[in-house]
Design a protein around this motif. Structure first.
Motif, PDB file in Angstrom:
ATOM      1  N   GLY A 258       0.790  -1.219   0.000  1.00 17.97           N
ATOM      2  CA  GLY A 258       0.000   0.000   0.000  1.00 17.97           C
ATOM      3  C   GLY A 258       0.823   1.271   0.000  1.00 17.97           C
ATOM      4  N   LEU A 259       0.086   2.406  -0.050  1.00 19.90           N
ATOM      5  CA  LEU A 259       0.669   3.743  -0.107  1.00 19.90           C
ATOM      6  C   LEU A 259       0.253   4.521   1.129  1.00 19.90           C
ATOM      7  N   SER A 260       1.187   5.303   1.666  1.00 20.44           N
ATOM      8  CA  SER A 260       0.858   6.128   2.827  1.00 20.44           C
ATOM      9  C   SER A 260       1.551   7.483   2.706  1.00 20.44           C
ATOM     10  N   ARG A 261       1.037   8.456   3.475  1.00 27.14           N
ATOM     11  CA  ARG A 261       1.609   9.803   3.518  1.00 27.14           C
ATOM     12  C   ARG A 261       1.899  10.161   4.959  1.00 27.14           C
ATOM     13  N   TYR A 262       3.047  10.784   5.172  1.00 28.06           N
ATOM     14  CA  TYR A 262       3.431  11.167   6.523  1.00 28.06           C
ATOM     15  C   TYR A 262       2.713  12.451   6.919  1.00 28.06           C
ATOM     16  N   THR A 263       2.048  12.418   8.053  1.00 28.90           N
ATOM     17  CA  THR A 263       1.339  13.575   8.585  1.00 28.90           C
ATOM     18  C   THR A 263       2.123  14.097   9.780  1.00 28.90           C
ATOM     19  N   ALA A 264       2.777  15.236   9.575  1.00 29.96           N
ATOM     20  CA  ALA A 264       3.685  15.758  10.605  1.00 29.96           C
ATOM     21  C   ALA A 264       2.945  16.120  11.888  1.00 29.96           C
ATOM     22  N   ASP A 265       1.699  16.585  11.776  1.00 33.95           N
ATOM     23  CA  ASP A 265       0.966  17.021  12.966  1.00 33.95           C
ATOM     24  C   ASP A 265       0.812  15.898  13.983  1.00 33.95           C
ATOM     25  N   ILE A 266       0.669  14.681  13.510  1.00 31.09           N
ATOM     26  CA  ILE A 266       0.474  13.555  14.429  1.00 31.09           C
ATOM     27  C   ILE A 266       1.684  12.618  14.442  1.00 31.09           C
ATOM     28  N   ARG A 267       2.702  12.959  13.614  1.00 31.85           N
ATOM     29  CA  ARG A 267       3.930  12.174  13.541  1.00 31.85           C
ATOM     30  C   ARG A 267       3.661  10.716  13.182  1.00 31.85           C
ATOM     31  N   ARG A 268       2.730  10.521  12.278  1.00 28.90           N
ATOM     32  CA  ARG A 268       2.387   9.180  11.838  1.00 28.90           C
ATOM     33  C   ARG A 268       2.094   9.191  10.341  1.00 28.90           C
ATOM     34  N   PHE A 269       2.139   8.002   9.769  1.00 30.85           N
ATOM     35  CA  PHE A 269       1.709   7.817   8.393  1.00 30.85           C
ATOM     36  C   PHE A 269       0.223   7.499   8.374  1.00 30.85           C
ATOM     37  N   THR A 270      -0.454   8.035   7.372  1.00 30.41           N
ATOM     38  CA  THR A 270      -1.865   7.717   7.165  1.00 30.41           C
ATOM     39  C   THR A 270      -2.028   7.061   5.799  1.00 30.41           C
ATOM     40  N   ASN A 271      -2.940   6.144   5.711  1.00 24.04           N
ATOM     41  CA  ASN A 271      -3.155   5.390   4.485  1.00 24.04           C
ATOM     42  C   ASN A 271      -3.691   6.284   3.378  1.00 24.04           C
ATOM     43  N   VAL A 272      -3.171   6.104   2.163  1.00 26.40           N
ATOM     44  CA  VAL A 272      -3.696   6.764   0.966  1.00 26.40           C
ATOM     45  C   VAL A 272      -4.392   5.685   0.148  1.00 26.40           C
ATOM     46  N   PRO A 273      -5.718   5.664   0.135  1.00 25.26           N
ATOM     47  CA  PRO A 273      -6.422   4.578  -0.558  1.00 25.26           C
ATOM     48  C   PRO A 273      -6.223   4.637  -2.064  1.00 25.26           C
ATOM     49  N   LEU A 274      -6.065   3.489  -2.659  1.00 28.10           N
ATOM     50  CA  LEU A 274      -5.945   3.336  -4.104  1.00 28.10           C
ATOM     51  C   LEU A 274      -7.142   2.554  -4.621  1.00 28.10           C
ATOM     52  N   PRO A 275      -7.517   2.747  -5.880  1.00 33.42           N
ATOM     53  CA  PRO A 275      -8.592   1.923  -6.443  1.00 33.42           C
ATOM     54  C   PRO A 275      -8.269   0.444  -6.300  1.00 33.42           C
ATOM     55  N   ALA A 276      -9.281  -0.351  -6.031  1.00 33.41           N
ATOM     56  CA  ALA A 276      -9.066  -1.781  -5.771  1.00 33.41           C
ATOM     57  C   ALA A 276      -8.361  -2.471  -6.932  1.00 33.41           C
ATOM     58  N   GLU A 277      -8.684  -2.057  -8.180  1.00 32.73           N
ATOM     59  CA  GLU A 277      -8.094  -2.732  -9.330  1.00 32.73           C
ATOM     60  C   GLU A 277      -6.618  -2.412  -9.513  1.00 32.73           C
ATOM     61  N   ALA A 278      -6.113  -1.411  -8.774  1.00 32.93           N
ATOM     62  CA  ALA A 278      -4.698  -1.042  -8.887  1.00 32.93           C
ATOM     63  C   ALA A 278      -3.792  -1.955  -8.088  1.00 32.93           C
TER      64      ALA A 278
ATOM     65  N   THR B  77       1.930  -2.712  -9.718  1.00 30.82           N
ATOM     66  CA  THR B  77       2.129  -3.882 -10.570  1.00 30.82           C
ATOM     67  C   THR B  77       0.940  -4.128 -11.494  1.00 30.82           C
ATOM     68  N   LEU B  78      -0.162  -3.414 -11.286  1.00 27.89           N
ATOM     69  CA  LEU B  78      -1.362  -3.629 -12.111  1.00 27.89           C
ATOM     70  C   LEU B  78      -1.747  -2.421 -12.939  1.00 27.89           C
ATOM     71  N   GLY B  79      -1.012  -1.315 -12.838  1.00 25.21           N
ATOM     72  CA  GLY B  79      -1.353  -0.163 -13.638  1.00 25.21           C
ATOM     73  C   GLY B  79      -0.883   1.142 -13.033  1.00 25.21           C
ATOM     74  N   LEU B  80      -1.575   2.228 -13.395  1.00 18.13           N
ATOM     75  CA  LEU B  80      -1.193   3.588 -13.048  1.00 18.13           C
ATOM     76  C   LEU B  80      -2.378   4.295 -12.416  1.00 18.13           C
ATOM     77  N   VAL B  81      -2.129   4.997 -11.311  1.00 20.11           N
ATOM     78  CA  VAL B  81      -3.178   5.750 -10.618  1.00 20.11           C
ATOM     79  C   VAL B  81      -2.789   7.222 -10.592  1.00 20.11           C
ATOM     80  N   MET B  82      -3.745   8.095 -10.908  1.00 18.81           N
ATOM     81  CA  MET B  82      -3.557   9.525 -10.727  1.00 18.81           C
ATOM     82  C   MET B  82      -4.434   9.977  -9.575  1.00 18.81           C
ATOM     83  N   ILE B  83      -3.797  10.504  -8.510  1.00 21.46           N
ATOM     84  CA  ILE B  83      -4.523  11.040  -7.361  1.00 21.46           C
ATOM     85  C   ILE B  83      -4.518  12.553  -7.498  1.00 21.46           C
ATOM     86  N   PRO B  84      -5.641  13.149  -7.902  1.00 22.10           N
ATOM     87  CA  PRO B  84      -5.645  14.592  -8.145  1.00 22.10           C
ATOM     88  C   PRO B  84      -5.632  15.375  -6.834  1.00 22.10           C
ATOM     89  N   THR B  85      -5.274  16.641  -6.930  1.00 23.99           N
ATOM     90  CA  THR B  85      -5.308  17.498  -5.751  1.00 23.99           C
ATOM     91  C   THR B  85      -6.729  17.669  -5.245  1.00 23.99           C
TER      92      THR B  85
END
Length: 753
Positions: free
Chosen positions: A567-587, A607-615
């Motif tokens: 999976g993919l995660s992003r570091y959130t400095a305010d809580i000093r933890r990583f939070t999950n970044v959900p991806l489409p199931a087919e990805a 390994t199954l394709g390309l995801v664009m996560i827009p702003t």
């Protein structure tokens, strides 16, 4: 982690707005930007799997797409990939029928058809969700195409419902169930097939072929790969020989196969020309004439394995090779011709220079440079090194130098100006790079998993399994140093790097992410200072989905993204933890690559394709099923800010996606698009702005009344700050850049409800 700049602008006063408007003349409505969702694919087509003569040329089926080759004149080969309409790039056959239709198919389980210059049409062959590999095809009578596959034989009705599978035969006589069919032919109303299970035949018009008893089969062969006919006599070939069919005089059951030669050859294909059988063998071109078979290789022909063979009407023999293109043989003279393109189809890393040159690293063949004019240049550094060296990584220094990493040969510094001549290898003999703990060879097997250049030009290396624990070497303007396990590094398997000012983010195979912070200078008087750094670890206990890190990204807002095997995660400095970044199931969950475009949309290669996560908005998933993406397994991503191109390296080729994400050259030239903006009010459509990331947009009525303001990257949905849809009309936008400068323009809004 790196500090975020505070780029938020709270307000723009009416007086500032008026001053801006007074300072410039009226601005004409800007036209919408051109359609930018365009794909171009680049593949290596030099592994040839099949031919189909066509007029004055050939169709060539390759593992990188379909090539149209004109056999005379100076017309360059034309490469067709899934970006041009065919449904599969990893092809196994091509066929042109008497009606001029071209048929091709391969490992993706999709049969493609084109008639004349019409668009391609494709048909799916699958069992459940799994594609069936298509291996061969032959035209039959009465509008049927016979297709051989990894599970048997398919009778394809060309005309019914625009084309559909009529029946699938997985039991051919006494063949084991679901045996592959490698080749076939239709002769005098009889369908013949060959494969690992032997030979099988049946009447092509038999309505009961689903019954295995309707097939006659022979199994006394090794693996068969080809079938053809000479003077009405069927011949088969494969591993260890060539056989001729001798039918029973009165009883078909008494038919036998007679071996006629090539005990020591593996034959992959054959073609009959006049009274000669031409064969593609594992040691080159061979032939049989009525006087016998030539045991020795043909004089003047290269002794390399051939994968396929055909003949054109001008009596030229064409052979396909594994990696070297095609062999052309005419009147005793043979020539090898390679098709232009990348070195291979498996890309490990990509970097784009400010001049638009694309530097590519391949898994097994090293590195290459690609120019916008479509010219590929092989950089032979890896192949010049004794031993087995694979490409791993590439990055570009501020001075233009190209740095390459390898698995086994250390690192290379390459001059941007003269890459074929001005280059240098670094290993244990001339740097602090170290061989692996269990060295292969004379203690100089150096594995560099990743290379990252920081903003000041320092070069950092992920030295996998380095001896003495020296896992993070660096190069600083001629000075070599390193950080080792004694410097608070707890793993010797660094996999990914992201170098910033005074810190390096390190992804590991087994302990998550480390933030290594150091004090300048690294070197004094050309010698390393060796000051102990501060190292902070983040792993699955801090919210990472796994401790195996596959990719890192610090985006344009200084946020850290970490891709792992689950999976993919992003570091959130305010809580000093990583939070999950959900991806489409087919990805899927295996995140191999990350990139951020000019508007800070996040691109994710899996390994199954390309995801664009827009702003703003929902993620978009691309795969070969819904786009011309060249392959599913995305290994690397790179963004060209000049053009907005996203370069996507996969295990089956390179795609260039014109995502249309570029920024204006100055804040005064920012555009809004689409313009006019037709708003339905469902929130799906938005006006976009090609402003530099970190800009803020202010919308006003023509009498200077504020409507709304927002970050430029989110776009405008046609609503006020209170959430109401605006009325149709002309609106003014003012853009304030991250440097405080201003620009402005007009937007025409057409409200549909």
């Amino acid at each position: 982690m790196a500090n975020m700049m505070n780029r938020t602008i709270r307000f723009l006063s009416a007086s500032m707005f008026a001053a801006l408007m007074a300072s410039r003349g009226a601005c004409a409505t800007t036209p919408p930007l051109p359609e930018t969702s365009r794909w171009v694919n680049y593949t290596n087509t030099n592994t040839v799997m099949g031919f189909a003569p066509s007029g004055n040329g050939l169709w060539v089926a390759t593992t990188g797409g379909l090539v149209r080759l004109v056999s005379s004149g100076s017309t360059p080969p034309q490469v067709l990939t899934n970006a041009d309409g065919i449904a599969d790039n990893d092809l196994r056959f091509v066929l042109q029928d008497e009606e001029g239709r071209v048929w091709t198919g391969g490992t993706a389980g999709r049969l493609s058809r084109r008639y004349s210059d019409q668009d391609w049409v494709s048909y799916n062959f699958n069992t459940g969700d799994a594609p069936i590999e298509l291996l061969a095809a032959a035209m039959g009578p009465e509008g049927f195409l016979w297709v051989g596959s990894s599970i048997g034989l398919h009778k394809f009705d060309i005309d019914r419902n625009g084309g559909e599978i009529k029946e699938t035969y997985t039991r051919l006589g006494e063949w084991p169930a679901s045996s592959p069919v490698r080749d076939m032919l239709v002769l005098d109303g009889v369908i013949w097939t060959v494969g690992p299970a032997g030979v099988a035949r049946a009447n092509a018009d038999d309505q009961f072929l689903l019954n295995p008893a309707r097939w006659q089969s022979w199994s006394e062969f090794p693996i068969l790969k080809a079938i053809s006919v000479l003077d009405g006599v069927v011949h088969v070939a494969g591993d260890g020989g060539l056989w001729r069919f001798v039918p029973g005089e009165t009883d078909p059951a008494e038919s036998v196969w007679v071996k006629i030669g090539f005990d020591d050859r593996d034959i992959s294909d054959m073609v009959m020309v006049g009274d000669t059988i031409w064969l593609a063998t594992d040691r080159g071109l061979a032939r049989c004439t009525p006087s016998g078979c030539a045991a020795a290789p043909l004089p003047g022909t290269p002794q390399r394995a051939l994968t396929s063979i055909t003949a054109t009407s001008d009596h030229v023999i064409w052979g396909g090779t594994n990696g070297a293109g095609v062999l052309r043989y005419e009147s005793g003279t043979a020539d090898l011709m390679a098709f232009p393109g990348p070195l291979e189809n498996q890309f490990e890393d990509i970097a784009v220079g400010e001049d638009g040159r694309v530097w590519c690293v391949h898994y097994s063949t090293g590195a290459a440079e690609f120019l916008e004019q479509g010219v590929w240049t092989n950089l032979p550094y890896y192949t010049d090194i004794v031993g087995d060296a694979s490409g791993t990584s590439v990055d570009i220094a501020p001075n233009g130098d190209i740095w390459l990493g390898s698995w086994g040969a250390g690192a290379f510094r390459v001059s941007n100006d003269n890459p074929l001549v001005d280059w240098q290898r670094f290993d244990t003999t001339n740097s602090t790079l170290m061989y692996v703990i269990d060295p292969v060879g004379p203690n100089n097997y150096v594995v560099i998993r990743d290379v990252s250049v920081d903003p000041d030009g320092r070069v950092w290396f992920a030295n996998h399994l380095a001896a003495l624990g020296r896992v993070i070497p660096y190069y600083d303007n001629g000075c070599w140093g390193y950080y080792e396990m004694a410097d608070n590094l707890i793993s010797n398997t660094p996999s990914e790097l992201w170098a910033l000012e005074n810190e390096v983010l390190i992804g590991f195979d087994n302990v998550g992410v480390a933030d290594l912070e150091y004090n300048e200078p690294l070197c004094v008087g050309g010698q390393p200072v060796n000051a102990t750094p501060v190292v902070t670890y983040r792993d699955s206990d801090d919210g990472l989905p796994a401790d195996q890190v596959l990719s890192l990204l610090v985006d344009r807002a200084d946020s850290l993204y970490v891709g792992t095997n689950v999976g993919l995660s992003r570091y959130t400095a305010d809580i000093r933890r990583f939070t999950n970044v959900p991806l489409p199931a087919e990805a899927g969950l295996t995140v191999n690559a990350l990139a951020a475009d000019a508007l800070n949309n996040i691109w994710v290669g899996t390994t199954l394709g390309l995801v664009m996560i827009p702003t703003s908005g929902e993620p978009v998933f691309y795969s070969p099923d819904n786009s011309p993406l060249v392959g599913r397994n995305v290994r690397t991503l790179a963004v060209d800010d000049r053009t907005g191109y996203l370069w996507i390296g996969t295990t089956t080729g390179l795609s260039r996606f014109a995502a249309g994400v570029t920024t204006a050259t100055s804040i005064e030239s920012v555009l809004a698009y689409p313009n006019p903006f037709e708003v339905e009010g469902d929130g799906l459509e938005r006006v976009r702005f090609n402003a530099p990331f970190g800009s803020r947009i202010y919308i006003y009525t023509t009498d200077a009344q504020p409507v709304v303001d927002f970050p430029s990257e989110t776009g405008w949905d046609g609503r006020t700050s209170g959430g109401a849809l605006v009325a149709s009309g002309v609106y003014i936008f003012v853009v304030r850049g991250p440097d405080g400068n201003h620009g402005r323009g007009k937007i025409a809004v057409v409200r549909r409800r």
